[in-house]
Design a protein around this motif. Structure first.
Motif, mmCIF file in Angstrom:
data_model
loop_
_atom_site.group_PDB
_atom_site.id
_atom_site.type_symbol
_atom_site.label_atom_id
_atom_site.label_comp_id
_atom_site.label_asym_id
_atom_site.label_seq_id
_atom_site.Cartn_x
_atom_site.Cartn_y
_atom_site.Cartn_z
ATOM 1 N N ALA A 1 52.331 -33.829 -19.604
ATOM 2 C CA ALA A 1 52.158 -35.272 -19.773
ATOM 3 C C ALA A 1 51.255 -35.545 -20.974
ATOM 4 O O ALA A 1 50.300 -34.817 -21.216
ATOM 5 C CB ALA A 1 51.538 -35.885 -18.521
ATOM 6 N N PRO A 2 51.548 -36.591 -21.755
ATOM 7 C CA PRO A 2 50.681 -36.902 -22.906
ATOM 8 C C PRO A 2 49.310 -37.364 -22.436
ATOM 9 O O PRO A 2 49.194 -38.079 -21.448
ATOM 10 C CB PRO A 2 51.427 -38.019 -23.624
ATOM 11 C CG PRO A 2 52.302 -38.621 -22.581
ATOM 12 C CD PRO A 2 52.658 -37.516 -21.627
ATOM 13 N N GLN A 3 48.289 -36.941 -23.146
ATOM 14 C CA GLN A 3 46.919 -37.322 -22.809
ATOM 15 C C GLN A 3 46.608 -38.683 -23.407
ATOM 16 O O GLN A 3 46.993 -38.970 -24.532
ATOM 17 C CB GLN A 3 45.934 -36.276 -23.345
ATOM 18 C CG GLN A 3 46.152 -34.892 -22.789
ATOM 19 C CD GLN A 3 45.881 -34.828 -21.298
ATOM 20 O OE1 GLN A 3 44.979 -35.477 -20.814
ATOM 21 N NE2 GLN A 3 46.677 -34.062 -20.579
ATOM 22 N N GLU A 4 45.894 -39.498 -22.650
ATOM 23 C CA GLU A 4 45.524 -40.818 -23.143
ATOM 24 C C GLU A 4 44.356 -40.686 -24.110
ATOM 25 O O GLU A 4 43.405 -39.968 -23.843
ATOM 26 C CB GLU A 4 45.120 -41.722 -21.989
ATOM 27 C CG GLU A 4 46.273 -42.072 -21.076
ATOM 28 C CD GLU A 4 45.843 -43.039 -19.996
ATOM 29 O OE1 GLU A 4 44.829 -43.731 -20.183
ATOM 30 O OE2 GLU A 4 46.529 -43.091 -18.979
ATOM 31 N N GLN A 5 44.433 -41.379 -25.217
ATOM 32 C CA GLN A 5 43.348 -41.393 -26.192
ATOM 33 C C GLN A 5 42.362 -42.499 -25.811
ATOM 34 O O GLN A 5 42.767 -43.552 -25.333
ATOM 35 C CB GLN A 5 43.898 -41.652 -27.599
ATOM 36 C CG GLN A 5 44.852 -40.580 -28.081
ATOM 37 C CD GLN A 5 44.163 -39.230 -28.229
ATOM 38 O OE1 GLN A 5 42.985 -39.170 -28.563
ATOM 39 N NE2 GLN A 5 44.885 -38.163 -27.945
ATOM 40 N N PRO A 6 41.053 -42.278 -26.018
ATOM 41 C CA PRO A 6 40.097 -43.342 -25.686
ATOM 42 C C PRO A 6 40.311 -44.555 -26.589
ATOM 43 O O PRO A 6 40.708 -44.434 -27.735
ATOM 44 C CB PRO A 6 38.735 -42.705 -25.949
ATOM 45 C CG PRO A 6 39.018 -41.549 -26.847
ATOM 46 C CD PRO A 6 40.418 -41.101 -26.561
ATOM 47 N N ALA A 7 40.053 -45.701 -26.027
ATOM 48 C CA ALA A 7 40.213 -46.938 -26.786
ATOM 49 C C ALA A 7 39.188 -46.977 -27.918
ATOM 50 O O ALA A 7 38.086 -46.469 -27.777
ATOM 51 C CB ALA A 7 40.024 -48.138 -25.864
ATOM 52 N N PRO A 8 39.548 -47.566 -29.052
ATOM 53 C CA PRO A 8 38.602 -47.630 -30.171
ATOM 54 C C PRO A 8 37.312 -48.376 -29.813
ATOM 55 O O PRO A 8 36.261 -48.080 -30.331
ATOM 56 C CB PRO A 8 39.352 -48.374 -31.264
ATOM 57 C CG PRO A 8 40.772 -48.394 -30.860
ATOM 58 C CD PRO A 8 40.836 -48.129 -29.393
ATOM 59 N N SER A 9 37.382 -49.333 -28.908
ATOM 60 C CA SER A 9 36.178 -50.077 -28.538
ATOM 61 C C SER A 9 35.189 -49.178 -27.811
ATOM 62 O O SER A 9 33.979 -49.327 -27.970
ATOM 63 C CB SER A 9 36.541 -51.279 -27.673
ATOM 64 O OG SER A 9 37.136 -50.832 -26.466
ATOM 65 N N SER A 10 35.677 -48.231 -27.000
ATOM 66 C CA SER A 10 34.754 -47.345 -26.303
ATOM 67 C C SER A 10 34.100 -46.388 -27.285
ATOM 68 O O SER A 10 32.948 -46.006 -27.107
ATOM 69 C CB SER A 10 35.483 -46.571 -25.195
ATOM 70 O OG SER A 10 36.430 -45.692 -25.768
ATOM 71 N N SER A 11 34.815 -46.004 -28.332
ATOM 72 C CA SER A 11 34.223 -45.143 -29.353
ATOM 73 C C SER A 11 33.127 -45.895 -30.095
ATOM 74 O O SER A 11 32.060 -45.338 -30.364
ATOM 75 C CB SER A 11 35.309 -44.687 -30.327
ATOM 76 O OG SER A 11 34.749 -43.968 -31.383
#
Length: 109
Positions: free
Chosen positions: A61-71
């Motif tokens: 399954a593809p891994q979810e990337q963190p949202a830019p706002s959380s970065s």
């Protein structure tokens, strides 16, 4: 005065490293847990609806990337934490110098 600065530094550090609340726990797909009655099986018995086996989890399954706002939020927290540590170090160094001077003056007189 220095105690209030130290308290503010510790307060900022505590605020930076605490969990931000439920905002980070938002998921894109809702998972509902429903209570279902269980059935007792005879030894060696299995339950399969209409002879099918439910699919397991997808290994690739593809891994979810963190949202830019959380970065950006993490980067902001790291900056605040770094500033708080720097202020704490400056206050500590200043008080250490004062203590050394006071102790030397007390010994001589």
């Amino acid at each position: 005065m220095w105690r209030s600065v130290l308290a503010v530094c510790l307060f900022v550090l505590a605020g930076v490293f605490t969990v931000p609340g439920t905002g980070a726990a938002v998921t894109t797909s809702p998972h509902l847990a429903a209570v279902q009655p269980t059935e007792t099986l005879a030894p060696g018995g299995t339950i399969q609806p209409e002879g099918t086996v439910p699919p397991g989890p997808d290994i690739n399954a593809p891994q979810e990337q963190p949202a830019p706002s959380s970065s950006a939020d993490t980067r902001r927290k790291l900056w605040i934490g770094g500033i708080a540590v720097l202020l704490f170090a400056l206050v500590y160094w200043r008080n250490k110098k004062r203590w050394s001077k006071w102790k030397a003056g007390r010994k001589s007189g």
